[in-house]
Design an enzyme around this catalytic site. Structure first.
Site, PDB file in Angstrom:
ATOM      1  CB  THR A 152      -9.941   6.260   8.463  1.00  0.00           C
ATOM      2  OG1 THR A 152     -10.524   7.238   7.459  1.00  0.00           O
ATOM      3  CG2 THR A 152     -10.834   5.783   8.977  1.00  0.00           C
ATOM      4  CG  ASP A 153     -10.596  11.369   7.235  1.00  0.00           C
ATOM      5  OD1 ASP A 153     -10.328  10.573   6.814  1.00  0.00           O
ATOM      6  OD2 ASP A 153     -11.024  12.477   6.596  1.00  0.00           O
ATOM      7  CE  LYS A 198      -9.002   1.722   9.261  1.00  0.00           C
ATOM      8  NZ  LYS A 198      -7.636   1.218   9.225  1.00  0.00           N
ATOM      9  CD1 TRP A 212      -9.307  13.298   3.297  1.00  0.00           C
ATOM     10  CD2 TRP A 212      -8.843  15.235   2.140  1.00  0.00           C
ATOM     11  NE1 TRP A 212     -10.575  14.120   3.300  1.00  0.00           N
ATOM     12  CE2 TRP A 212     -10.290  15.404   2.606  1.00  0.00           C
ATOM     13  CE3 TRP A 212      -8.412  16.162   1.541  1.00  0.00           C
ATOM     14  CZ2 TRP A 212     -11.079  16.279   2.748  1.00  0.00           C
ATOM     15  CZ3 TRP A 212      -9.039  17.340   1.310  1.00  0.00           C
ATOM     16  CH2 TRP A 212     -10.381  17.407   1.717  1.00  0.00           C
ATOM     17  N   GLY A 239       0.829  -1.344   0.018  1.00  0.00           N
ATOM     18  CA  GLY A 239      -0.162   0.006  -0.053  1.00  0.00           C
ATOM     19  C   GLY A 239       0.888   1.265  -0.182  1.00  0.00           C
ATOM     20  CD  GLN A 240      -2.044   6.222  -1.464  1.00  0.00           C
ATOM     21  OE1 GLN A 240      -1.374   7.074  -1.803  1.00  0.00           O
ATOM     22  NE2 GLN A 240      -2.968   6.080  -0.834  1.00  0.00           N
ATOM     23  CG  LEU A 241       1.670   4.047   6.193  1.00  0.00           C
ATOM     24  CD1 LEU A 241       2.413   5.530   6.026  1.00  0.00           C
ATOM     25  CD2 LEU A 241       0.663   4.279   7.022  1.00  0.00           C
ATOM     26  CE1 TYR A 243     -13.093  -4.686   0.670  1.00  0.00           C
ATOM     27  CE2 TYR A 243     -13.782  -2.419   1.116  1.00  0.00           C
ATOM     28  CZ  TYR A 243     -13.715  -3.391   0.319  1.00  0.00           C
ATOM     29  OH  TYR A 243     -14.619  -3.472  -0.760  1.00  0.00           O
ATOM     30  CE1 TYR A 246     -11.274   2.418   5.216  1.00  0.00           C
ATOM     31  CE2 TYR A 246     -12.205   4.658   5.370  1.00  0.00           C
ATOM     32  CZ  TYR A 246     -10.877   3.907   5.426  1.00  0.00           C
ATOM     33  OH  TYR A 246      -9.661   4.176   5.749  1.00  0.00           O
TER      34      TYR A 246
END
Length: 283
Positions: A103-104, A131, A152, A11-13, A63, A127
């Site tokens: 997440t926000d 979370k 984001w 993933g990105q992170l 997810y 989602y």
């Protein structure tokens, strides 16, 4: 040597952590994709954790297909909630440190002030609900965990808003972007560095922390910044969310207050434009 397990390695992170890891050879890093850590198979996950025997877990696996989650509720719940329960039980039993990324989208978006870690949660999509369930079970099973809420997220890796905008701005004469959802973007490199800073710190203060870049903007303003930095000629029009219906509702305001992580860990929180420039020059 302490062994750090990073889930969601592709993933990105996870990808940004992988890039930074070479600067920290004092740790043995294990970057686990879905074949090494299987978050959607809980029995297998238990076996995998026992085999790897990490000293620290950075749970970046999730997810994250927000719209798809509306129809894939069970899968989203297994990965974002039940797998976190397995991780939390494992770390509590084996005295392992856990940083879990959230997440926000745990918020309903009705606030007009930056949300701190004590702000009431009320997710408005599947989602966000899965979370939030993951956060709750994480701290129930292991009160010693650290949870970082972010928002984001973008990076030079994977699919994200910045890369989509760059592509569209080169392909089209004009695009429309929602202008009534307010928050702040997070450059995954900055978040990865914040996580490593906690790992390196002398102190471990459990609980929830917020991390995103500084700035209060809409997706439309984010798109304008991308246009500006990229020097694109595409016309960007702001539209209300009602003009761009999606299967999952989005919170209209989810700006995170970052004071706690700054105070407790002395974390650097760059302005979103500064980080966006860095990422776009790398591309």
């Amino acid at each position: 040597m302490e062994k750090i397990l990073v889930t969601g390695a592709n993933g990105q992170l996870g990808s940004e952590l992988s890039l930074l890891s070479s600067n920290y050879p004092q740790f043995q890093w294990v970057f686990a994709d879905r074949t090494i850590i299987t978050l959607d198979n809980l029995d297998l996950l238990k076996v995998q954790l026992s085999d790897i025997k990490p000293s620290i877990i950075l749970n970046c696996g999730a997810y994250t297909a927000v719209d798809k989650a509306e129809t894939e509720k069970e899968l989203a719940n297994v990965i974002n909630h039940l797998a976190v329960e397995v991780l939390a039980k494992y770390v509590a039993k084996n005295a392992v440190k856990l940083i879990h990324v959230s997440t926000d989208y745990v918020f309903d978006g009705t606030s007009s002030m930056a949300l701190d870690e004590e702000a009431p949660t009320k997710p408005i999509n599947v989602y966000g609900a899965t979370k939030r369930a993951g956060e709750i079970v994480c701290l129930q099973e292991n009160p010693n965990a650290i949870i970082i809420r972010t928002s984001w997220v973008y990076s030079k890796f994977g699919n994200n808003f910045v890369k989509t905008m760059q592509r569209l701005m080169q392909e089209r004469d004009s695009i429309s972007v929602v202008n009534d959802q307010i928050g702040s973007p997070t450059y995954a490199t900055d978040l990865a560095q914040a996580m490593i800073k906690i790992v390196l710190s002398e102190k471990w203060i459990p609980g929830i922390y917020n991390y995103s870049n500084e700035g209060e903007i809409s997706w439309y303003e984010f798109a304008l910044a991308i246009k500006d930095i990229g020097g694109y000629n595409c016309e960007v029009n702001g539209i209300p969310s009602s003009a761009y219906p999606t299967p999952a509702k989005r919170p209209s305001f989810s700006l995170l207050d970052k004071n706690k992580i700054k105070k407790v860990y002395g974390t650097d929180v760059p302005n979103y434009k500064e980080s966006l420039k860095k990422m776009m020059t790398q591309l």
